[in-house]
Motif scaffolding. Structure first.
Motif, PDB file in Angstrom:
ATOM      1  N   ALA A 114      78.128 105.650  44.664  1.00  0.00           N
ATOM      2  CA  ALA A 114      78.085 104.310  44.095  1.00  0.00           C
ATOM      3  C   ALA A 114      77.911 104.355  42.582  1.00  0.00           C
ATOM      4  O   ALA A 114      78.575 103.610  41.844  1.00  0.00           O
ATOM      5  CB  ALA A 114      76.961 103.505  44.740  1.00  0.00           C
ATOM      6  N   ALA A 115      77.024 105.230  42.100  1.00  0.00           N
ATOM      7  CA  ALA A 115      76.783 105.327  40.659  1.00  0.00           C
ATOM      8  C   ALA A 115      78.038 105.739  39.900  1.00  0.00           C
ATOM      9  O   ALA A 115      78.247 105.336  38.747  1.00  0.00           O
ATOM     10  CB  ALA A 115      75.654 106.320  40.391  1.00  0.00           C
ATOM     11  N   ASN A 116      78.894 106.519  40.562  1.00  0.00           N
ATOM     12  CA  ASN A 116      80.138 106.975  39.935  1.00  0.00           C
ATOM     13  C   ASN A 116      81.339 106.091  40.282  1.00  0.00           C
ATOM     14  O   ASN A 116      82.467 106.436  39.960  1.00  0.00           O
ATOM     15  CB  ASN A 116      80.409 108.429  40.340  1.00  0.00           C
ATOM     16  CG  ASN A 116      79.473 109.411  39.673  1.00  0.00           C
ATOM     17  OD1 ASN A 116      79.635 109.757  38.516  1.00  0.00           O
ATOM     18  ND2 ASN A 116      78.451 109.841  40.412  1.00  0.00           N
ATOM     19  N   ARG A 117      81.076 104.981  40.970  1.00  0.00           N
ATOM     20  CA  ARG A 117      82.102 103.996  41.321  1.00  0.00           C
ATOM     21  C   ARG A 117      83.266 104.625  42.089  1.00  0.00           C
ATOM     22  O   ARG A 117      84.432 104.445  41.753  1.00  0.00           O
ATOM     23  CB  ARG A 117      82.610 103.297  40.054  1.00  0.00           C
ATOM     24  CG  ARG A 117      81.507 102.581  39.299  1.00  0.00           C
ATOM     25  CD  ARG A 117      82.027 101.866  38.074  1.00  0.00           C
ATOM     26  NE  ARG A 117      80.929 101.191  37.381  1.00  0.00           N
ATOM     27  CZ  ARG A 117      81.076 100.465  36.274  1.00  0.00           C
ATOM     28  NH1 ARG A 117      82.280 100.317  35.739  1.00  0.00           N
ATOM     29  NH2 ARG A 117      80.040  99.889  35.714  1.00  0.00           N
ATOM     30  N   LEU A 118      82.896 105.336  43.139  1.00  0.00           N
ATOM     31  CA  LEU A 118      83.888 106.082  43.923  1.00  0.00           C
ATOM     32  C   LEU A 118      84.212 105.421  45.257  1.00  0.00           C
ATOM     33  O   LEU A 118      85.019 105.963  46.015  1.00  0.00           O
ATOM     34  CB  LEU A 118      83.378 107.509  44.182  1.00  0.00           C
ATOM     35  CG  LEU A 118      83.075 108.352  42.941  1.00  0.00           C
ATOM     36  CD1 LEU A 118      82.518 109.710  43.349  1.00  0.00           C
ATOM     37  CD2 LEU A 118      84.320 108.537  42.079  1.00  0.00           C
TER      38      LEU A 118
END
Length: 357
Positions: A110-114
């Motif tokens: 989620a933090a890396n918008r994957l």
């Protein structure tokens, strides 16, 4: 449901359900394809952890879903590899449709918008025990735990805390820990006297100082490596996934475990950005959140359902020995995935340097 029945029949159920899925695949379902073939065929490509876990997840959820939908299924491993998923997504060449992610991995995805956002209709209808655990990209699927264990032939009495594990004078022998920083830093802080409700935000320096004191008495292994070391009686205490430990017990190794200061975590099925067959993936997530699917995961793997009606139907005696039930939840704590999502990359680099030193 009888706990003994559940555990003793696990192998039989895995084989029976897997065989049923394979038979069905030979009929109305195209069957199990290679990932690239499945991708081109508009099927479903699931990436998880392989081995007996994959067999059970296929038997419990994926094969019945593929049969019901009339689609082909392919499986791969590496779905929890954040770097690999990131590389696929950023290159616009996502090969997988459905990933199996635990809390810390989900947070990093989620933090890396994957990840693709979850279908709101699925989230709205999911009657999970704690709706605060639903994220924009996931719905909690099942719960698992890592517990303090000990070899009862090497250690007499009961270990009640991580401070006991750190007490090498009273309880000599090799310790076994995960080769991942999450779980390891938390128990190191507990061993150093931090209360479980004061763990986060983690005091990383204090955790590594605590780990320094145990390092020469310890090995740091993968989940399968931990199970193998326990089976071979190469270690006397440490931390391990409870489902794996119960399998070791069933094989005859004299090990015991405690619910005190256990680490609970949540597993999710998620969809990577650009998934070629994302609608099939969302369908699989919805299928995994049906009561019968969750009951099969409990029967085959011993992991605790997240649906309130399924939790309510578990025999109270069995619930006393399952992660994340009313009977065990208060004895341990849940991993803080949000903290690891924000800090995991930096801590992981430090962790690898510390292991190598």
């Amino acid at each position: 449901m009888n706990a003994g029945y559940t555990l003793n029949r696990r192998g039989f159920l895995i084989r029976s359900l897997a065989a049923a899925g394979a038979t069905a695949g030979a009929g109305m379902v195209p069957g199990l394809l290679a990932p690239r073939s499945a991708q081109a065929a508009g099927a479903l490509v699931y990436s998880g952890f392989g081995g007996s876990y994959e067999q059970a997840i296929r038997a419990a959820v994926l094969d019945p879903y593929a049969q019901a939908r009339g689609i082909a299924l392919a499986t791969a491993t590496g779905g929890s590899d954040v770097a690999k998923v990131s590389s696929m997504v950023k290159a616009g060449r996502t090969e997988w449709d459905l990933l199996d992610a635990q809390g810390t991995t989900l947070a990093q995805f989620a933090a890396n918008r994957l990840l693709e956002p979850i279908d709101p209709a699925i989230a709205a209808s999911a009657d999970v025990f704690d709706r605060s655990l639903i994220t924009p990209h996931s719905i909690p699927w099942y719960q698992f735990s890592l517990n303090l264990f000990w070899n009862s032939e090497a250690i007499s009495g009961e270990l009640q805390s991580w401070a006991d594990v750190w007490n090498v004078q009273k309880y000599p022998g090799k310790r076994a820990f995960s080769n991942l920083p999450w779980f390891s830093l938390e128990v190191a802080l507990l061993a150093d006297g931090v209360p479980k409700d004061k763990l986060y935000p983690l005091d990383v320096d204090r955790a590594f100082a605590s780990l320094d004191r145990i390092k020469k008495h310890a090995v740091f292994l993968s989940a399968s490596g931990l199970a193998n070391a326990i089976s071979a009686q190469e270690v006397v205490t440490g931390i391990v996934n409870l489902a794996r430990l119960k399998a070791v017990q069933k094989a005859g190794v004299k090990v015991r475990y405690s619910w005190e200061q256990a680490v609970f975590d949540i597993q999710q099925l998620v969809v990577p950005k650009g998934a070629p067959n994302k609608e099939n993936a969302f369908g699989a997530i919805a299928y995994s959140l049906q009561p019968d699917s969750q009951k099969r995961v409990l029967e085959l793997l011993g992991y605790t359902p997240t649906l309130k009606p399924v939790l309510a139907g578990i025999d109270p005696k069995q619930a006393e020995d399952l992660p994340g039930t009313d009977a065990t939840r208060h004895k341990g704590f849940y991993l803080n995935a949000d903290w690891w999502g924000k800090n995991g990359a930096a801590v992981s680099r430090r962790w690898q340097d510390w292991l190598a030193a």
